[in-house]
Design a protein around this motif. Structure first.
Motif, PDB file in Angstrom:
ATOM      1  N   VAL A 147       0.864  -1.175   0.000  1.00 46.90           N
ATOM      2  CA  VAL A 147       0.000   0.000   0.000  1.00 46.90           C
ATOM      3  C   VAL A 147       0.898   1.221   0.000  1.00 46.90           C
ATOM      4  O   VAL A 147       1.740   1.376   0.889  1.00 46.90           O
ATOM      5  CB  VAL A 147      -0.944   0.013   1.215  1.00 46.90           C
ATOM      6  N   ASN A 148       0.724   2.055  -1.018  1.00 46.78           N
ATOM      7  CA  ASN A 148       1.556   3.249  -1.173  1.00 46.78           C
ATOM      8  C   ASN A 148       3.037   2.881  -1.091  1.00 46.78           C
ATOM      9  O   ASN A 148       3.828   3.536  -0.427  1.00 46.78           O
ATOM     10  CB  ASN A 148       1.178   4.306  -0.143  1.00 46.78           C
ATOM     11  N   ASN A 149       3.377   1.758  -1.745  1.00 49.79           N
ATOM     12  CA  ASN A 149       4.749   1.227  -1.836  1.00 49.79           C
ATOM     13  C   ASN A 149       5.313   0.686  -0.528  1.00 49.79           C
ATOM     14  O   ASN A 149       6.513   0.494  -0.408  1.00 49.79           O
ATOM     15  CB  ASN A 149       5.694   2.262  -2.453  1.00 49.79           C
ATOM     16  N   ASN A 150       4.452   0.433   0.462  1.00 53.89           N
ATOM     17  CA  ASN A 150       4.878  -0.179   1.725  1.00 53.89           C
ATOM     18  C   ASN A 150       4.252  -1.563   1.845  1.00 53.89           C
ATOM     19  O   ASN A 150       3.036  -1.709   1.715  1.00 53.89           O
ATOM     20  CB  ASN A 150       4.443   0.675   2.931  1.00 53.89           C
ATOM     21  N   MET A 151       5.089  -2.560   2.101  1.00 53.83           N
ATOM     22  CA  MET A 151       4.613  -3.940   2.256  1.00 53.83           C
ATOM     23  C   MET A 151       3.760  -4.040   3.518  1.00 53.83           C
ATOM     24  O   MET A 151       4.220  -3.702   4.610  1.00 53.83           O
ATOM     25  CB  MET A 151       5.827  -4.866   2.336  1.00 53.83           C
ATOM     26  N   LEU A 152       2.501  -4.507   3.365  1.00 54.39           N
ATOM     27  CA  LEU A 152       1.610  -4.630   4.522  1.00 54.39           C
ATOM     28  C   LEU A 152       1.177  -6.052   4.819  1.00 54.39           C
ATOM     29  O   LEU A 152       0.546  -6.282   5.846  1.00 54.39           O
ATOM     30  CB  LEU A 152       0.362  -3.754   4.337  1.00 54.39           C
ATOM     31  N   GLY A 153       1.467  -6.996   3.940  1.00 55.32           N
ATOM     32  CA  GLY A 153       1.070  -8.361   4.256  1.00 55.32           C
ATOM     33  C   GLY A 153       1.100  -9.264   3.043  1.00 55.32           C
ATOM     34  O   GLY A 153       1.513  -8.881   1.949  1.00 55.32           O
ATOM     35  N   ILE A 154       0.636 -10.491   3.295  1.00 52.59           N
ATOM     36  CA  ILE A 154       0.545 -11.536   2.279  1.00 52.59           C
ATOM     37  C   ILE A 154      -0.905 -12.014   2.262  1.00 52.59           C
ATOM     38  O   ILE A 154      -1.501 -12.230   3.324  1.00 52.59           O
ATOM     39  CB  ILE A 154       1.472 -12.736   2.634  1.00 52.59           C
ATOM     40  N   THR A 155      -1.456 -12.190   1.066  1.00 54.49           N
ATOM     41  CA  THR A 155      -2.860 -12.627   0.985  1.00 54.49           C
ATOM     42  C   THR A 155      -3.019 -14.056   1.475  1.00 54.49           C
ATOM     43  O   THR A 155      -2.118 -14.868   1.272  1.00 54.49           O
ATOM     44  CB  THR A 155      -3.392 -12.531  -0.459  1.00 54.49           C
TER      45      THR A 155
END
Length: 173
Positions: free
Chosen positions: A42-50
């Motif tokens: 999100v906005n080039n920041n890693m937030l997780g894995i689906t």
């Protein structure tokens, strides 16, 4: 004791907005993909894995990228829009509450509320992925610049609304 509780409630209602209390300033958005195990940025920041759930600030528009090695990357905007609680504040005479909600971003809802993508295996014909990502990123960046202009007072609400609508029509038809 009851009068004290009522007084506290009244005082809190003067300094807090309805949506700020009820919805909060962030929104949880479930994100899933087929196949699972894709990175969510999100906005080039890693937030997780689906599969995952991301919490996004309601006050901003966001760029969500879902990528997995061997598959085409999917880029999509998550855009804010004014929620119904704003009208509740205005009708109830809560100008202070509306001001709090506007400042905190709680007056907005993010869309889409849920993200599910089917990832396509990469082929040689997938050169358009980068163009799609760049266009989405540019559209979100233009919306954020517009937000900053509104907050700094260089744009009126009317100018902001018209410009925002033009950007959304141009980049996210």
């Amino acid at each position: 004791m009851m009068f004290r509780a009522m007084g506290l409630f009244f005082a809190l209602s003067l300094v807090s907005g309805c949506a700020t209390v009820v919805k909060g300033t962030t929104q949880a958005i479930p994100v899933n993909s087929d196949p699972t195990g894709a990175e969510v940025l999100v906005n080039n920041n890693m937030l997780g894995i689906t599969p995952t759930e991301i919490k996004l600030k309601r006050k901003n528009d966001h760029q969500v990228i879902i990528r997995k090695e061997g598959y085409s990357t999917v880029t999509m905007p998550v855009l804010k829009s004014v929620g119904g609680a704003v009208w509740g504040n205005v009708l109830a005479g809560g100008i202070i509450g509306w001001g709090v909600d506007a400042t905190s971003g709680a007056q907005y809802n993010l869309s889409p509320e849920t993200i599910f993508v089917t990832l396509r295996p990469v082929t040689n014909a997938d050169s358009s992925d980068n163009e799609e990502q760049d266009e989405t990123a540019e559209g979100v960046a233009r919306l954020r610049t517009l937000d900053e202009a509104l907050e700094s007072g260089t744009l009126s609400e009317e100018e902001y609304g018209k410009a925002r609508q033009r950007i959304i029509q141009e980049y996210f038809p």
